[in-house]
Design an enzyme around this catalytic site. Structure first.
Site, PDB file in Angstrom:
ATOM      1  N   GLU A  14      16.186  -3.611  -6.421  1.00 34.92           N
ATOM      2  CA  GLU A  14      16.177  -2.206  -7.281  1.00 34.92           C
ATOM      3  C   GLU A  14      17.544  -1.691  -7.163  1.00 34.92           C
ATOM      4  O   GLU A  14      18.152  -1.605  -6.006  1.00 34.92           O
ATOM      5  CB  GLU A  14      15.259  -1.234  -6.139  1.00 34.92           C
ATOM      6  CG  GLU A  14      15.172  -0.056  -6.439  1.00 34.92           C
ATOM      7  CD  GLU A  14      13.856   0.721  -6.029  1.00 34.92           C
ATOM      8  OE1 GLU A  14      12.961   0.415  -5.537  1.00 34.92           O
ATOM      9  OE2 GLU A  14      13.926   2.229  -6.683  1.00 34.92           O
ATOM     10  N   GLU A  50      10.306  -3.832   2.832  1.00 36.66           N
ATOM     11  CA  GLU A  50      11.884  -3.741   2.463  1.00 36.66           C
ATOM     12  C   GLU A  50      12.894  -4.264   3.254  1.00 36.66           C
ATOM     13  O   GLU A  50      12.404  -4.079   4.603  1.00 36.66           O
ATOM     14  CB  GLU A  50      12.006  -2.384   2.146  1.00 36.66           C
ATOM     15  CG  GLU A  50      11.103  -1.503   0.962  1.00 36.66           C
ATOM     16  CD  GLU A  50      11.397  -0.123   0.763  1.00 36.66           C
ATOM     17  OE1 GLU A  50      12.247   0.374   1.415  1.00 36.66           O
ATOM     18  OE2 GLU A  50      10.671   0.463  -0.214  1.00 36.66           O
ATOM     19  N   ASP A  58       2.093  -2.897  -0.673  1.00 34.69           N
ATOM     20  CA  ASP A  58       3.322  -2.420   0.079  1.00 34.69           C
ATOM     21  C   ASP A  58       3.030  -1.954   1.623  1.00 34.69           C
ATOM     22  O   ASP A  58       2.325  -1.430   1.877  1.00 34.69           O
ATOM     23  CB  ASP A  58       3.873  -1.128  -0.585  1.00 34.69           C
ATOM     24  CG  ASP A  58       5.235  -1.314  -1.186  1.00 34.69           C
ATOM     25  OD1 ASP A  58       5.885  -2.527  -0.973  1.00 34.69           O
ATOM     26  OD2 ASP A  58       5.631  -0.294  -1.713  1.00 34.69           O
ATOM     27  N   ASP A  88       4.150   2.005  -2.011  1.00 32.66           N
ATOM     28  CA  ASP A  88       3.912   3.104  -1.291  1.00 32.66           C
ATOM     29  C   ASP A  88       4.799   4.507  -2.151  1.00 32.66           C
ATOM     30  O   ASP A  88       4.564   5.636  -1.699  1.00 32.66           O
ATOM     31  CB  ASP A  88       4.682   2.991   0.080  1.00 32.66           C
ATOM     32  CG  ASP A  88       6.415   2.672  -0.085  1.00 32.66           C
ATOM     33  OD1 ASP A  88       6.615   2.465  -1.175  1.00 32.66           O
ATOM     34  OD2 ASP A  88       6.703   2.332   0.880  1.00 32.66           O
ATOM     35  N   SER A  89       5.203   4.201  -3.240  1.00 33.86           N
ATOM     36  CA  SER A  89       5.700   5.053  -4.364  1.00 33.86           C
ATOM     37  C   SER A  89       4.440   6.073  -4.673  1.00 33.86           C
ATOM     38  O   SER A  89       4.681   7.215  -5.132  1.00 33.86           O
ATOM     39  CB  SER A  89       5.973   4.526  -5.647  1.00 33.86           C
ATOM     40  OG  SER A  89       5.271   3.635  -6.216  1.00 33.86           O
ATOM     41  N   LYS A 118       4.392  -6.634   0.603  1.00 33.56           N
ATOM     42  CA  LYS A 118       5.814  -6.585   0.088  1.00 33.56           C
ATOM     43  C   LYS A 118       6.174  -5.844   1.368  1.00 33.56           C
ATOM     44  O   LYS A 118       5.745  -4.769   1.875  1.00 33.56           O
ATOM     45  CB  LYS A 118       6.112  -5.913  -1.212  1.00 33.56           C
ATOM     46  CG  LYS A 118       7.537  -5.519  -1.480  1.00 33.56           C
ATOM     47  CD  LYS A 118       7.838  -5.096  -2.746  1.00 33.56           C
ATOM     48  CE  LYS A 118       7.464  -3.970  -3.207  1.00 33.56           C
ATOM     49  NZ  LYS A 118       8.117  -2.735  -2.340  1.00 33.56           N
TER      50      LYS A 118
HETATM   51  O1  KIV Z   1       6.399   1.550  -4.288  1.00 32.35           O
HETATM   52  C1  KIV Z   1       7.025   1.132  -5.421  1.00 32.35           C
HETATM   53  O2  KIV Z   1       6.585   1.560  -6.353  1.00 32.35           O
HETATM   54  C2  KIV Z   1       8.297   0.102  -5.320  1.00 32.35           C
HETATM   55  C3  KIV Z   1       8.650   0.037  -6.610  1.00 32.35           C
HETATM   56  C4  KIV Z   1       9.897   0.973  -6.683  1.00 32.35           C
HETATM   57  C5  KIV Z   1       9.267  -1.422  -7.018  1.00 32.35           C
HETATM   58  O3  KIV Z   1       8.476  -0.342  -4.355  1.00 32.35           O
END
Ligand code: KIV
Length: 274
Positions: free
Chosen positions: A183, A116, A84, A45-46, A114
């Site tokens: 992280e 968090e 994500d 989600d970055s 994934k």
């Molecule tokens: O969204 C992302 O790119 C991430 C990385 C910082 C691991 O979660």
């Protein structure tokens, strides 16, 4: 190459072979990552920050994630593709979490998802895993809750905070995650987690003892210049080269140097033009 699996990644940890992971958000980048033999691609989600220009990952939607996961899956048949779960897509109820994780798998076609969080999301992880979806954890600096954490800063400083991160990792392992992103934490905390769990640990500012490392594509290639975290190593500095290429193009268009004869299509007769 053959399709990477979570089982192979766990064997890599057992055999002491380090794992590499990077982000990709589109088809051409995914093809390049695949060619390089990188084991895991994260469609993170970055993308909200690196591709869509936002200040944080908070506003990311399911639709945006699916939109970006699909071309990455098409471009990279070999790496494990991690999708994500966006902020707010898994915290309302286990039913909501399973439904959204299922969407990422069915509509995006990623291999695993994934999310968090630590102990507070362990029951959600367990429910998603029970629904047949492999889950990767992500603890330490969790960008989706950056407001709660008080900014993008190192987590796990001090004995209690370090212990809490180890407990988070153990809770996620018990809940069934296959691997975990660590992280921004002190190196010895990353080491303790790596030693105390059987999970492949993938560090991003998690130190040298993690089982693998992840870097965001735009950071490592020098395309994202708003800020560069300490843990980033730039393998290329493409930004200035790309600007130079655009400047050359603009100047050649203006001066008429481009296009040349080899860039144009053969002429038709004057009568056909009329
Ligand atoms: O969204 C992302 O790119 C991430 C990385 C910082 C691991 O979660």
């Amino acid at each position: 190459m053959a399709k990477m699996t979570t089982q192979q990644l766990q064997s890599m940890k057992a055999d002491g072979i380090k794992i590499s992971m990077t982000t990709a958000y589109d088809y051409p980048t995914a093809r390049l990552v695949d060619k390089a033999g990188i084991e895991i691609i994260l469609v993170g989600d970055s993308l909200m920050m690196t591709v869509l220009g936002d200040d944080s990952t908070v506003a990311c939607t399911m639709e945006q994630m699916i939109h970006h996961i699909r071309p990455v899956v098409l471009g990279a048949p070999n790496p494990l593709i991690v999708g994500d779960m966006p902020f707010g897509s898994y915290n309302v109820s286990t039913e909501q979490a399973i439904a959204n994780a299922t969407r990422l798998m069915k509509e995006g076609r990623c291999d695993v998802i994934k999310l968090e969080g630590g102990r507070e999301v362990a029951h959600i992880v367990a429910a998603i895993v029970a629904a047949g979806i492999p889950v990767m954890g992500h603890i330490g600096l969790t960008p989706q809750t950056v407001s709660k954490l008080g900014g993008f800063k190192v987590q796990g400083r001090g004995e209690a905070a370090a212990r809490a991160l180890v407990d988070d990792a153990l809770a996620l392992e018990a809940a069934g995650v296959w691997g975990i992103v660590l992280e921004c934490m002190p190196e010895n905390v990353g080491k303790a987690i790596t030693e105390q769990t059987a999970l492949p640990t993938i560090g991003i500012g998690g130190g040298r003892y993690c089982d693998g490392q992840v870097l965001v594509f735009h950071d490592m290639m020098g395309i994202f210049d708003r800020f560069t975290p300490t843990f980033v190593k730039q393998y290329l500095n493409l930004g200035p080269d790309i600007v130079e290429a655009f400047e050359a193009f603009r100047s050649e268009v203006r001066s008429g140097v481009f296009p040349e004869a080899r860039h144009v299509f053969g002429a038709i007769s004057e009568s056909e033009v009329d």
